[in-house]
Design a protein around this motif. Sequence first.
Motif, PDB file in Angstrom:
ATOM      1  N   GLU A 155      30.891  24.928  27.696  1.00 14.41           N
ATOM      2  CA  GLU A 155      30.012  24.998  28.730  1.00 14.41           C
ATOM      3  C   GLU A 155      29.585  26.605  28.852  1.00 14.41           C
ATOM      4  OE1 GLU A 155      31.444  23.516  32.399  1.00 14.41           O
ATOM      5  OE2 GLU A 155      31.343  21.502  31.720  1.00 14.41           O
ATOM      6  N   GLU A 209      45.955  17.614  27.659  1.00 14.82           N
ATOM      7  CA  GLU A 209      44.980  17.361  28.551  1.00 14.82           C
ATOM      8  C   GLU A 209      44.392  18.747  29.296  1.00 14.82           C
ATOM      9  OE1 GLU A 209      45.820  14.685  31.740  1.00 14.82           O
ATOM     10  OE2 GLU A 209      46.632  13.087  30.566  1.00 14.82           O
ATOM     11  N   ARG A 210      45.104  19.655  29.364  1.00 19.22           N
ATOM     12  CA  ARG A 210      44.813  20.913  30.058  1.00 19.22           C
ATOM     13  C   ARG A 210      43.955  21.484  28.722  1.00 19.22           C
ATOM     14  NH1 ARG A 210      44.593  24.845  33.413  1.00 19.22           N
ATOM     15  NH2 ARG A 210      44.675  27.003  32.829  1.00 19.22           N
ATOM     16  N   GLU A 211      44.381  21.626  27.543  1.00 19.40           N
ATOM     17  CA  GLU A 211      43.509  22.121  26.240  1.00 19.40           C
ATOM     18  C   GLU A 211      42.324  21.312  26.280  1.00 19.40           C
ATOM     19  OE1 GLU A 211      43.541  21.586  21.545  1.00 19.40           O
ATOM     20  OE2 GLU A 211      45.725  21.662  22.370  1.00 19.40           O
ATOM     21  N   GLY A 212      42.307  20.203  26.438  1.00 17.55           N
ATOM     22  CA  GLY A 212      40.730  19.181  26.476  1.00 17.55           C
ATOM     23  C   GLY A 212      39.774  20.029  27.609  1.00 17.55           C
ATOM     24  N   SER A 213      40.663  20.140  28.625  1.00 15.31           N
ATOM     25  CA  SER A 213      39.718  20.553  29.734  1.00 15.31           C
ATOM     26  C   SER A 213      39.208  21.809  29.523  1.00 15.31           C
ATOM     27  CB  SER A 213      40.514  20.692  31.027  1.00 15.31           C
ATOM     28  OG  SER A 213      39.901  21.101  32.187  1.00 15.31           O
ATOM     29  N   LEU A 214      40.098  22.946  29.119  1.00 14.84           N
ATOM     30  CA  LEU A 214      39.600  24.081  28.731  1.00 14.84           C
ATOM     31  C   LEU A 214      38.660  24.268  27.665  1.00 14.84           C
ATOM     32  CD1 LEU A 214      43.082  25.952  28.860  1.00 14.84           C
ATOM     33  CD2 LEU A 214      41.411  26.209  30.598  1.00 14.84           C
ATOM     34  N   THR A 215      38.606  23.283  26.789  1.00 14.48           N
ATOM     35  CA  THR A 215      37.813  23.401  25.489  1.00 14.48           C
ATOM     36  C   THR A 215      36.502  23.153  26.317  1.00 14.48           C
ATOM     37  OG1 THR A 215      39.430  22.507  23.897  1.00 14.48           O
ATOM     38  CG2 THR A 215      37.135  22.170  23.381  1.00 14.48           C
ATOM     39  N   GLY A 216      36.390  22.078  27.157  1.00  5.58           N
ATOM     40  CA  GLY A 216      35.108  21.834  27.563  1.00  5.58           C
ATOM     41  C   GLY A 216      34.364  22.875  28.143  1.00  5.58           C
ATOM     42  N   GLU A 217      35.410  23.744  29.226  1.00 14.71           N
ATOM     43  CA  GLU A 217      35.008  24.690  30.103  1.00 14.71           C
ATOM     44  C   GLU A 217      34.308  25.809  29.377  1.00 14.71           C
ATOM     45  OE1 GLU A 217      38.026  25.761  32.764  1.00 14.71           O
ATOM     46  OE2 GLU A 217      38.155  23.700  33.674  1.00 14.71           O
ATOM     47  N   SER A 274      46.886  26.867  27.735  1.00 18.24           N
ATOM     48  CA  SER A 274      46.837  25.372  28.004  1.00 18.24           C
ATOM     49  C   SER A 274      48.346  25.026  28.540  1.00 18.24           C
ATOM     50  CB  SER A 274      46.753  24.623  26.566  1.00 18.24           C
ATOM     51  OG  SER A 274      47.905  24.930  25.662  1.00 18.24           O
TER      52      SER A 274
END
Length: 334
Positions: free
Chosen positions: A117, A106-114, A101
């Motif tokens: 998925e 914000e990057r942590e949140g994006s990586l969590t979503g990825e 992250s």
Amino acid sequence: MIRRPTLAVVAEAAGVSLKTASRVLNREPNVAAATRERVLDAATTLGFRRNAVAADLARGGFSKLVGFITGDLANEFYSALASGIERELREHGLQLLTASSDEDPEREGSLTGELLERRVGALIVTPAGADHSSLRAEIAAGLTVVVVDRPAAGIDVDTVVIDNRGGTRAAVGHLLAHGHRRIAFVGDEPHLWTFQERSAEFLAVMRDAGVPDAERWLRSGAHDAAAARELVAELLAVPEPPTAVLAANNRATVGTLQALRAVPGGDRVAVVGFDDFELADLLGITVVAYDAVEMGRLAAELAVARSAEPDRAVELVVLPTRVLPRGSGERRPR
């Protein structure tokens, strides 16, 4: 763009039904040897690669992938964490996916979503953000979440941390015992829980020792060696410079050493680093040490246990720390 062949293409090439091809490639029994060989030959020729995650989920199983969101993979502390996690997961037939992250919420949140998925079965996180309540729905749906190095706000999950306050107390006490009063604290970004814990304990110990104005020697923002070097250089330039430095992470220790080397008399300043690091023993650097690999292993162990028993009580594991005297922290003020 070249696309991988589908299972249907393999079945057609082998002259079998889609169901038969699926049974062969999922290693299911009761398929004639000749048919099995024909399907495997077709798959090899076409370059077919089985989607193991999809196959496991389709059969009612669970994903064997575990995601780890680290603060900074280039930092050897996080590399040690990942090593401990991976070793423990390997014992249970699980695989690790690691992402960094860079301490950006914000990057942590994006990586969590990825990672979600990609249908990871569990998520181990070193929290950068201040609120993780968005994960409640995922946890309620069966996702295993473990946090390591820092607690998470907004969710009640298994957590592994070190004794930050105890380690700081021991480090400052060590420097006080060697005659220092002007002790500087150089730490990471102020929004990080580890910085808040260590800096608060630093000020408390200094206050208890009769040094009420220790705030003037406290600095934040030393996320890397370059930033720490600049902060320490500024501290050394004040009218009453510190006679000792507590560098509150491994990168800050490196930057502190660089700054001290660049000034006359820098070798007389005592240094204690929080986090052990490679070559610290050879350089004679006194550190607050703990087992980062074991920390990662415990986080993975909790993830495995939580996946097997979702209703078990939430655990908080606190690893002990200890001061390792090696010379730099034992210099007395002149």
